[in-house]
Design a protein around this motif. Structure first.
Motif, short mmCIF file in Angstrom:
data_model
loop_
_atom_site.label_atom_id
_atom_site.label_comp_id
_atom_site.label_asym_id
_atom_site.label_seq_id
_atom_site.Cartn_x
_atom_site.Cartn_y
_atom_site.Cartn_z
N ALA A 208 21.30 47.21 63.23
CA ALA A 208 20.27 46.19 63.07
C ALA A 208 20.64 45.25 61.94
CB ALA A 208 18.94 46.52 63.11
N THR A 209 21.92 44.82 61.57
CA THR A 209 22.01 43.92 60.28
C THR A 209 21.50 42.38 60.73
OG1 THR A 209 24.11 43.32 61.40
CG2 THR A 209 24.22 45.18 59.67
N GLU A 210 21.03 42.21 61.64
CA GLU A 210 20.34 40.88 62.08
C GLU A 210 19.00 40.85 61.35
OE1 GLU A 210 19.26 43.49 65.29
OE2 GLU A 210 21.11 42.98 64.37
N LYS A 211 18.52 42.00 60.93
CA LYS A 211 17.24 42.07 60.21
C LYS A 211 17.40 41.63 58.69
CE LYS A 211 15.19 45.54 63.12
NZ LYS A 211 14.68 47.19 63.14
N ILE A 212 18.58 41.73 58.50
CA ILE A 212 18.70 41.18 57.03
C ILE A 212 18.77 39.97 56.69
CG2 ILE A 212 20.56 41.57 54.95
CD1 ILE A 212 21.50 44.09 56.29
N GLU A 213 18.07 39.41 55.65
CA GLU A 213 17.95 37.77 55.71
C GLU A 213 18.70 37.62 54.40
OE1 GLU A 213 13.79 36.32 56.03
OE2 GLU A 213 13.33 38.53 55.37
N HIS A 214 19.06 36.13 54.24
CA HIS A 214 20.20 35.39 53.45
C HIS A 214 19.57 34.46 52.77
CE1 HIS A 214 23.36 38.20 55.02
NE2 HIS A 214 22.62 37.96 56.01
N SER A 215 19.67 34.27 51.42
CA SER A 215 19.34 33.05 50.67
C SER A 215 20.18 32.90 49.56
CB SER A 215 17.90 33.53 49.92
OG SER A 215 16.63 33.83 50.80
N GLN A 216 20.31 31.54 48.93
CA GLN A 216 20.88 30.95 48.00
C GLN A 216 20.02 30.85 46.84
OE1 GLN A 216 24.23 30.47 47.69
NE2 GLN A 216 24.67 30.99 49.95
N LEU A 217 20.28 31.32 45.75
CA LEU A 217 19.47 31.28 44.49
C LEU A 217 20.24 30.42 43.39
CD1 LEU A 217 18.07 34.93 43.98
CD2 LEU A 217 17.10 33.15 45.22
N PRO A 218 19.70 29.44 42.96
CA PRO A 218 20.15 28.53 41.75
C PRO A 218 20.10 29.43 40.47
CG PRO A 218 18.09 27.71 42.27
CD PRO A 218 18.22 28.90 43.20
N ILE A 219 21.17 30.02 40.01
CA ILE A 219 21.38 30.83 38.85
C ILE A 219 22.37 30.30 38.05
CG2 ILE A 219 21.90 33.36 38.17
CD1 ILE A 219 19.30 33.09 39.90
N ARG A 220 21.80 30.06 36.87
CA ARG A 220 22.98 29.54 35.71
C ARG A 220 23.85 28.65 36.18
NH1 ARG A 220 25.59 33.78 33.85
NH2 ARG A 220 25.74 32.68 31.89
N GLY A 221 23.52 27.55 36.91
CA GLY A 221 24.33 26.51 37.33
C GLY A 221 25.25 26.71 38.44
N LEU A 222 24.91 28.06 39.03
CA LEU A 222 25.79 28.24 40.33
C LEU A 222 24.69 28.40 41.53
CD1 LEU A 222 28.55 30.72 39.01
CD2 LEU A 222 28.72 28.12 39.44
N ASN A 223 25.07 28.46 42.70
CA ASN A 223 24.31 28.93 43.79
C ASN A 223 24.76 30.32 44.08
OD1 ASN A 223 22.59 26.86 44.35
ND2 ASN A 223 24.08 25.63 45.13
N LEU A 224 24.07 31.42 43.96
CA LEU A 224 24.36 32.65 44.24
C LEU A 224 23.83 33.22 45.35
CD1 LEU A 224 24.40 34.65 40.57
CD2 LEU A 224 26.23 32.99 42.04
N HIS A 225 24.69 33.88 46.53
CA HIS A 225 24.10 34.31 47.66
C HIS A 225 23.49 35.70 47.49
CE1 HIS A 225 24.90 36.92 51.37
NE2 HIS A 225 24.18 36.06 51.92
#
Length: 314
Positions: free
Chosen positions: A2-19
């Protein structure tokens, strides 16, 4: 699964967008998973679902320069301090005061650094495949042949030329095949590391073509430029930590057939308990048939060990 239950976000971290990949309730105890190479967040798919089912919040970042995270503007300046600062900023961004860290391969080195520098932010550490090795003690493990991949990939341009002969998917496939074996991956003088894998060799039975496609799609996006700097060409960087001692509870999980155990002095350092000189609150578990990718090869056994460790610290 059930990997579809895992969500994904991009965080603005120290000048980069980290997944980050994440699953579990926001208020639950947090477990951060740090990958190695050639891995990305996806390597923790089994463990994320297991700890979430056990009542924890699971977060798996792609390190800067890996997977769906941004590339830093100057990859050649890769630094362990950046990984430390990124993790601290991720926890702050998500309002996580304290977390467990589960890490593998070079991610384990980042986890130990973080535990040394920010012990108040760490509830406990689980590492797979890599024990704690202090800068002062690392000289015991320097007997590395010239043909070993660590030696080859440290040379600027050599791995790039080796990888560049093949499709990205084939490179990832070859590394998974090579690193899942129990033999020391050592090339002859007239060979490159990619030459060590016969093209007809099948993938390990626990790693599917679908899994390979996920990894390959992300390396087609990120490339290998940053990954070769971090960790391979940054291994000798010092964070200036003197007399290190990891005081938080730690669990080390090793595959008994992990090829890294054949590094000179490595297995004795672990099995003799010498490592506990630096990590006094350490438990060591071997999965004797496990390879370097023990978390994907034997997910149920690894999940049981991790969840038991986490619950014992609550």
């Amino acid at each position: 699964m059930a990997t579809e239950k895992i969500e994904h976000s991009q965080l603005p971290i120290r000048g980069l967008n980290l997944h980050i990949a994440h699953i579990g309730a926001t208020g639950s105890p947090t477990v951060v998973f740090l990958h190695g190479f050639p891995e990305i967040w996806y390597t923790w798919r089994y463990q994320m679902l297991a700890v979430a089912a056990a009542g924890f919040r699971a977060i798996a970042p792609d390190f800067r320069g890996y997977g769906l995270s941004d590339q830093p503007p100057e990859p050649e300046k890769a630094s362990w301090k950046d990984l430390d600062d990124d993790l601290l900023a991720i926890l702050d961004s998500l309002s996580v005061p304290k977390a467990f860290i589960v890490a593998k391969d070079f991610g384990a080195m980042a986890a130990y650094n973080f535990a040394l520098l920010h012990p108040d932010r760490v509830s406990g550490v689980v590492t797979l495949g890599i024990p704690f090795i202090s800068e002062a003690f690392s000289s015991a493990f320097t007997e590395i042949p010239e043909g070993y991949y660590l030696s080859r990939w440290r040379v600027p341009g050599r791995a790039e030329a080796d990888f560049g002969r093949l499709e990205v998917k084939t490179v990832v496939r070859n590394i998974y095949i090579l690193f899942s074996g129990s033999e020391f991956p050592n090339a002859k003088e007239d060979q490159e590391i990619m030459d060590l894998v016969d093209p007809s060799t099948p993938l390990p039975p626990w790693f599917s073509e679908e899994d390979l496609a996920v990894y390959a799609s992300l390396y087609e996006k990120s490339g290998f430029r940053y990954a070769l700097q971090m960790p391979y060409r940054s291994l000798k960087e010092s964070l200036g930590i003197t007399n290190p001692k990891v005081e938080v509870p730690v669990l080390l999980i090793m595959g008994g057939k992990d090829y890294v155990l054949k590094l000179a002095g490595y297995e004795d350092y672990i099995r003799s308990g010498m490592v506990k000189e630096f990590v006094p609150n350490l438990d060591i578990k071997f999965i004797e048939e496990g390879s370097h990718f023990v978390q994907e090869q034997y997910p149920d056994e690894v999940n049981e060990l991790i969840v038991s460790f986490l619950k014992n610290q609550i």
